[in-house]
Design a protein around this motif. Structure first.
Motif, PDB file in Angstrom:
ATOM      1  N   LEU A 409      12.652  -6.306  -3.639  1.00  0.00           N
ATOM      2  CA  LEU A 409      12.505  -5.954  -2.262  1.00  0.00           C
ATOM      3  C   LEU A 409      11.651  -6.323  -1.192  1.00  0.00           C
ATOM      4  CD1 LEU A 409      11.456  -2.209  -3.610  1.00  0.00           C
ATOM      5  CD2 LEU A 409      13.956  -3.019  -3.188  1.00  0.00           C
ATOM      6  N   ASP A 410      12.086  -6.536   0.174  1.00  0.00           N
ATOM      7  CA  ASP A 410      11.317  -6.959   0.876  1.00  0.00           C
ATOM      8  C   ASP A 410       9.888  -6.259   1.446  1.00  0.00           C
ATOM      9  OD1 ASP A 410      12.781  -9.341   0.874  1.00  0.00           O
ATOM     10  OD2 ASP A 410      14.239  -8.709   2.296  1.00  0.00           O
ATOM     11  N   GLY A 411       9.233  -6.724   2.209  1.00  0.00           N
ATOM     12  CA  GLY A 411       7.989  -6.131   2.878  1.00  0.00           C
ATOM     13  C   GLY A 411       8.345  -4.896   3.789  1.00  0.00           C
ATOM     14  N   SER A 412       9.647  -5.078   4.369  1.00  0.00           N
ATOM     15  CA  SER A 412      10.046  -4.103   5.236  1.00  0.00           C
ATOM     16  C   SER A 412      10.450  -2.792   4.386  1.00  0.00           C
ATOM     17  CB  SER A 412      11.216  -4.504   5.990  1.00  0.00           C
ATOM     18  OG  SER A 412      12.265  -4.808   5.376  1.00  0.00           O
ATOM     19  N   GLU A 413      10.820  -2.905   3.359  1.00  0.00           N
ATOM     20  CA  GLU A 413      11.119  -1.683   2.459  1.00  0.00           C
ATOM     21  C   GLU A 413       9.919  -0.993   1.751  1.00  0.00           C
ATOM     22  OE1 GLU A 413      15.032  -2.105   0.296  1.00  0.00           O
ATOM     23  OE2 GLU A 413      14.370  -4.196   0.400  1.00  0.00           O
ATOM     24  N   PHE A 414       8.784  -1.669   1.720  1.00  0.00           N
ATOM     25  CA  PHE A 414       7.653  -0.993   0.975  1.00  0.00           C
ATOM     26  C   PHE A 414       6.534  -1.200   1.878  1.00  0.00           C
ATOM     27  CE2 PHE A 414       7.637  -5.185  -0.742  1.00  0.00           C
ATOM     28  CZ  PHE A 414       6.606  -5.790  -0.411  1.00  0.00           C
ATOM     29  N   PHE A 415       6.059  -1.519   2.705  1.00  0.00           N
ATOM     30  CA  PHE A 415       5.089  -1.795   3.616  1.00  0.00           C
ATOM     31  C   PHE A 415       4.813  -0.698   4.550  1.00  0.00           C
ATOM     32  CE2 PHE A 415       4.069  -6.296   3.075  1.00  0.00           C
ATOM     33  CZ  PHE A 415       2.613  -6.156   2.871  1.00  0.00           C
ATOM     34  N   PRO A 416       5.960  -0.053   4.996  1.00  0.00           N
ATOM     35  CA  PRO A 416       5.700   1.296   5.784  1.00  0.00           C
ATOM     36  C   PRO A 416       5.085   2.492   4.938  1.00  0.00           C
ATOM     37  CG  PRO A 416       7.486   0.122   6.692  1.00  0.00           C
ATOM     38  CD  PRO A 416       7.406  -0.507   5.427  1.00  0.00           C
ATOM     39  N   LEU A 417       5.922   2.373   3.552  1.00  0.00           N
ATOM     40  CA  LEU A 417       5.448   3.529   2.736  1.00  0.00           C
ATOM     41  C   LEU A 417       4.152   3.398   2.188  1.00  0.00           C
ATOM     42  CD1 LEU A 417       8.875   3.314   0.929  1.00  0.00           C
ATOM     43  CD2 LEU A 417       8.128   5.424   2.188  1.00  0.00           C
ATOM     44  N   ALA A 418       3.753   1.979   1.981  1.00  0.00           N
ATOM     45  CA  ALA A 418       2.266   1.534   1.735  1.00  0.00           C
ATOM     46  C   ALA A 418       1.283   2.515   2.878  1.00  0.00           C
ATOM     47  CB  ALA A 418       2.109   0.318   1.420  1.00  0.00           C
ATOM     48  N   ASP A 419       1.701   2.187   3.957  1.00  0.00           N
ATOM     49  CA  ASP A 419       0.995   2.762   5.111  1.00  0.00           C
ATOM     50  C   ASP A 419       0.656   4.636   4.742  1.00  0.00           C
ATOM     51  OD1 ASP A 419       0.283   0.443   6.407  1.00  0.00           O
ATOM     52  OD2 ASP A 419       1.883   0.967   7.988  1.00  0.00           O
ATOM     53  N   THR A 420       1.761   5.008   4.401  1.00  0.00           N
ATOM     54  CA  THR A 420       1.705   6.476   4.018  1.00  0.00           C
ATOM     55  C   THR A 420       0.721   6.798   2.875  1.00  0.00           C
ATOM     56  OG1 THR A 420       3.944   6.724   5.040  1.00  0.00           O
ATOM     57  CG2 THR A 420       2.942   8.309   3.599  1.00  0.00           C
ATOM     58  N   THR A 421       0.823   5.944   1.927  1.00  0.00           N
ATOM     59  CA  THR A 421       0.038   6.198   0.767  1.00  0.00           C
ATOM     60  C   THR A 421      -1.194   5.594   0.619  1.00  0.00           C
ATOM     61  OG1 THR A 421       1.131   4.340  -0.508  1.00  0.00           O
ATOM     62  CG2 THR A 421       2.333   6.447  -0.631  1.00  0.00           C
ATOM     63  N   GLY A 422      -1.791   4.838   1.676  1.00  0.00           N
ATOM     64  CA  GLY A 422      -2.777   4.292   1.709  1.00  0.00           C
ATOM     65  C   GLY A 422      -3.157   2.947   0.965  1.00  0.00           C
ATOM     66  N   MET A 423      -1.913   2.392   0.530  1.00  0.00           N
ATOM     67  CA  MET A 423      -1.878   1.094  -0.306  1.00  0.00           C
ATOM     68  C   MET A 423      -1.639  -0.257   0.479  1.00  0.00           C
ATOM     69  SD  MET A 423      -1.977   2.122  -3.555  1.00  0.00           S
ATOM     70  CE  MET A 423      -1.829   0.744  -4.200  1.00  0.00           C
ATOM     71  N   THR A 424      -1.531  -0.096   1.603  1.00  0.00           N
ATOM     72  CA  THR A 424      -1.536  -1.533   2.354  1.00  0.00           C
ATOM     73  C   THR A 424      -2.673  -2.379   2.420  1.00  0.00           C
ATOM     74  OG1 THR A 424       0.199  -0.243   3.951  1.00  0.00           O
ATOM     75  CG2 THR A 424      -1.085  -2.268   4.687  1.00  0.00           C
ATOM     76  N   PRO A 425      -3.952  -1.766   2.315  1.00  0.00           N
ATOM     77  CA  PRO A 425      -4.963  -2.856   2.233  1.00  0.00           C
ATOM     78  C   PRO A 425      -5.054  -3.628   0.856  1.00  0.00           C
ATOM     79  CG  PRO A 425      -5.849  -0.732   3.287  1.00  0.00           C
ATOM     80  CD  PRO A 425      -4.414  -0.502   2.864  1.00  0.00           C
ATOM     81  N   ALA A 426      -4.691  -2.791  -0.049  1.00  0.00           N
ATOM     82  CA  ALA A 426      -4.609  -3.311  -1.287  1.00  0.00           C
ATOM     83  C   ALA A 426      -3.478  -4.527  -1.382  1.00  0.00           C
ATOM     84  CB  ALA A 426      -4.410  -2.415  -2.378  1.00  0.00           C
ATOM     85  N   LEU A 427      -2.241  -4.047  -0.816  1.00  0.00           N
ATOM     86  CA  LEU A 427      -1.207  -4.916  -0.790  1.00  0.00           C
ATOM     87  C   LEU A 427      -1.338  -6.369  -0.052  1.00  0.00           C
ATOM     88  CD1 LEU A 427       1.950  -2.677  -0.480  1.00  0.00           C
ATOM     89  CD2 LEU A 427       1.482  -4.157  -2.606  1.00  0.00           C
ATOM     90  N   GLY A 428      -2.172  -6.062   1.008  1.00  0.00           N
ATOM     91  CA  GLY A 428      -2.618  -7.156   1.884  1.00  0.00           C
ATOM     92  C   GLY A 428      -3.540  -8.081   1.278  1.00  0.00           C
ATOM     93  N   SER A 429      -4.570  -7.696   0.582  1.00  0.00           N
ATOM     94  CA  SER A 429      -5.422  -8.337  -0.146  1.00  0.00           C
ATOM     95  C   SER A 429      -4.610  -9.258  -1.179  1.00  0.00           C
ATOM     96  CB  SER A 429      -6.479  -7.394  -0.835  1.00  0.00           C
ATOM     97  OG  SER A 429      -7.238  -6.896   0.212  1.00  0.00           O
ATOM     98  N   LEU A 430      -3.800  -8.710  -1.775  1.00  0.00           N
ATOM     99  CA  LEU A 430      -2.878  -9.270  -2.835  1.00  0.00           C
ATOM    100  C   LEU A 430      -2.155 -10.508  -2.193  1.00  0.00           C
ATOM    101  CD1 LEU A 430      -0.908  -7.571  -5.606  1.00  0.00           C
ATOM    102  CD2 LEU A 430       0.003  -9.582  -4.495  1.00  0.00           C
ATOM    103  N   LEU A 431      -1.612 -10.166  -1.092  1.00  0.00           N
ATOM    104  CA  LEU A 431      -0.727 -11.238  -0.270  1.00  0.00           C
ATOM    105  C   LEU A 431      -1.784 -12.350  -0.034  1.00  0.00           C
ATOM    106  CD1 LEU A 431       1.643 -12.177   1.363  1.00  0.00           C
ATOM    107  CD2 LEU A 431       0.945 -10.753   3.188  1.00  0.00           C
ATOM    108  N   LEU A 432      -2.681 -12.143   0.707  1.00  0.00           N
ATOM    109  CA  LEU A 432      -3.707 -13.231   1.161  1.00  0.00           C
ATOM    110  C   LEU A 432      -4.413 -13.863  -0.010  1.00  0.00           C
ATOM    111  CD1 LEU A 432      -5.939 -11.189   3.707  1.00  0.00           C
ATOM    112  CD2 LEU A 432      -4.473 -13.310   4.203  1.00  0.00           C
ATOM    113  N   SER A 433      -4.647 -13.208  -1.415  1.00  0.00           N
ATOM    114  CA  SER A 433      -5.446 -14.046  -2.258  1.00  0.00           C
ATOM    115  C   SER A 433      -4.243 -14.964  -3.170  1.00  0.00           C
ATOM    116  CB  SER A 433      -5.720 -12.841  -3.273  1.00  0.00           C
ATOM    117  OG  SER A 433      -6.157 -13.603  -4.631  1.00  0.00           O
TER     118      SER A 433
END
Length: 623
Positions: A409-433
């Motif tokens: 899955l590409d980010g366009s399929e899960f990042f909007p949902l991560a915003d809803t569930t509050g998981m975007t900061p965790a995913l973003g930190s994973l991406l940067l790290s």
């Protein structure tokens, strides 16, 4: 022979005791005198015992009288025929009457209905027959039908003072208040205290009953949610919010007031409606639209007129075709669809759309587990120079999810949902790290390796901890700050949740390069308006696509691109790249107008970290 006044056999006892004393003492005292002395002692002992019994009896009577007077339970004493002789103060208070009204009445006349009279008569008959008490009958007592008090009564007996007769006694416990309390608790258990509507538990019970009923009727489930209710609560306070909720409940209930209709408050600012019978979707939609119109009229909280809008998810199904969990889930998802479509509107459940929504929400719900299981990976998309050398100018990090059910899955399929569930900061930190770690490894081997560019999802761009996260990762990975590019867009710049402009300035001071994603001239002017420290821009959208076309469309795109590039140079932007390069001809046209580099399917799309490493190995093998 016993002497007069002696108890039977007392003289014989006296003579035996005197004879035994004389035998022990000898002839010092005459036998007649001994008998007189023993009789006197026995008489005194008997008198003392009788006196003790009288004291004990009197004390018991006093204690009973005190208990009778102070008892919180009502007590009615009757004669052997069941006529009331006396009642205690608690009974008078319970029945709100006086003793003269009750004395002489039959015990059975204390009840206010035929059932109670029959119960007391049966209890009295049982007592008369075998002395068996009848316990804890629930009876309405009173001196009239209008003064009935619900009581638990016990009918038993009490011996008369001479001990020869048994008198009926009625003990009554007032349970009217207890009954009211139970009713109140029962109502609270199935009703919402604020609005008075049935609560979610009652709603579910009714839904289960209706869905399980036999017949060809239909059941409509409608989920209603007040739009932007947080604004009312935060702006006017909880008291005003409660007023608005009660107003909304009343309005909704006034519309959905037909037979086989239930309106309930489910939670917070959400309401549920059930409509049963021979109904159609059009019937239900008409009612929903009427409710929307009703709620558009403001309710005044002080001097503030508050009007609210609602979104609605509607499901209409045949009874028996779905279970309660399924139909509620369908209503919930349909409501979410109405919210996502812009609010203040209704959506009707459609199985095809529902399947897609369930897939999306299932993906969103599984993000946490996917992170824990290591299913998220970072891939890379190279941005290639358009001068013909095909050198990699920048490597763009892309977070992807190797989903066990849905594939990659590409980010366009899960990042909007991560915003809803509050998981975007965790995913973003994973991406940067991960990306900064990979880039640091490349740089340590190839000092002239291309920069790493990370496009931040909006929620991460507005995170107040972003600078701290990037600073920490620069220290941990050893990646030079000037080798990192952070890319953002106009949506993130003006998101009210954070101070993105300040964050970008701090990052620029750390020597991190700032890239702005744009689609036209208006986005580019943000650099001038807000003095953004932007050194690079990446262009996508109509202008890039237009240059791949022919004729007038391509000419117009070319003219706009020339102007855009000229303005970018005036703003100090060093280079501009293009996203969406389709083929070699498209790449040449972009180069000819001044675009420095491009990415897209023409350059092979996404690559793994290992593949990027291989390309770098080949590039620097002979240098």
């Amino acid at each position: 022979m016993p002497e007069p006044g002696d108890a039977p056999g007392m003289s014989d006892i006296t003579r035996r005791w005197a004879a035994e004393i004389a035998a022990a003492a000898g002839d010092a005292v005459p036998r007649a005198e001994l008998e007189r002395l023993v009789r006197s002692a026995v008489s005194e002992a008997a008198d003392a015992a009788a006196g003790h019994c009288r004291v004990t009896h009197d004390s018991a009577v006093e204690r009973f009288a005190a208990l009778y007077a102070a008892s919180p339970s009502g007590v009615a004493l009757a004669d052997a025929d069941g006529a009331i002789l006396d009642v205690n103060p608690a009974m008078l208070d319970m029945l709100e009457t006086d003793i003269d009204t009750l004395v002489g009445r039959a015990l059975t006349e204390l009840t206010t209905d035929h059932r109670g009279t029959a119960a007391l008569r049966t209890a009295l008959d049982d007592l008369a027959e075998d002395g068996r008490a009848r316990r804890r009958e629930q009876v309405n007592l009173g001196v009239g039908a209008d003064s009935a008090v619900l009581t638990n009564v016990t009918v038993t007996t009490l011996p008369s003072s001479d001990g020869e007769r048994m008198h009926p006694i009625l003990l009554a416990e007032n349970i009217d208040e207890l009954h009211l309390l139970r009713e109140t608790l029962r109502r609270q258990n199935i009703h919402d205290q604020l609005t008075g509507l049935p609560n979610s538990g009652s709603f579910l019970t009714t839904l289960e009953t209706w869905l399980g009923a036999v017949g060809d009727h239909r059941v409509a489930v409608i989920y209603l949610d007040i739009d932007g209710f947080k604004v009312v609560n935060d702006g006017l306070g909880p008291g005003a919010a409660d007023t608005v909720l009660r107003h909304a409940a009343g309005r909704i209930e006034s519309v959905f007031n037909g037979p086989n209709t239930v309106v309930a408050r489910l939670a917070g600012d959400g309401f549920g409606v059930l409509v049963g019978g021979y109904i159609t979707a059009a019937d239900v939609i008409a009612l929903v639209e009427e409710a929307m119109a009703e709620l558009a009229e403001p309710v005044y909280v002080g001097e503030t007129g508050v009007a609210v809008s609602i979104s609605a998810g509607i499901v209409v199904q045949e009874a028996g075709s779905s279970n309660p969990d399924e139909i509620q889930r369908a209503a919930e998802i349909t409501l979410h669809r109405a919210k996502e479509a812009g609010r203040a509107q209704w959506m009707l459940y459609e199985p095809e759309l529902d399947e897609g929504d369930r897939r999306r929400y299932g993906i969103g719900a599984g993000i946490g587990g996917g992170m824990e299981n290591g299913e998220f990976i970072v891939d890379y998309e190279p941005t290639v120079t358009l001068d013909g050398s095909n050198q990699i100018a920048v490597v763009n990090a892309v977070l992807r999810w190797e989903h066990p059910r849905h594939g990659k899955l590409d980010g366009s399929e899960f990042f909007p949902l991560a915003d809803t569930t509050g998981m975007t900061p965790a995913l973003g930190s994973l991406l940067l790290s991960q990306a900064m770690g990979d880039a640091a490894a490349w740089y340590s081997t190839f000092p002239s390796a291309p920069d790493l560019c990370v496009r931040l999802p909006t929620r991460l761009a507005v995170d107040p901890n972003l600078v701290r996260i990037i600073r920490r990762l620069l220290d941990e990975t050893g990646l030079p700050a000037q080798k990192l590019r952070i890319c953002t867009d106009s949506l993130a710049l003006f998101d009210p949740r954070g101070e993105v402009l300040d964050t970008l300035s701090v990052l620029a001071d750390l020597d991190v390069k700032i890239t702005l994603a744009i689609s036209g001239a208006s986005d580019l002017e943000l650099v001038h308006t807000h003095k953004l420290p932007v050194g690079f821009a990446i262009l996508s959208g109509p202008l890039v696509d237009g240059l791949a076309a022919e004729g007038t469309e391509a000419d117009n795109a070319r003219a706009h691109l020339h102007a855009l590039l000229e303005r970018s140079r005036e703003l100090g932007i060093k280079r501009m790249g293009a996203d969406g390069v389709r083929n070699a001809a498209h790449a040449r046209r972009l180069r000819d107008v001044g675009i420095f580099a491009g990415r897209g399917k023409h350059y092979g799309g996404i690559a793994t970290a290992a593949e990027i490493r291989t390309v770098l190995d080949e590039r620097y093998a002979h240098t």
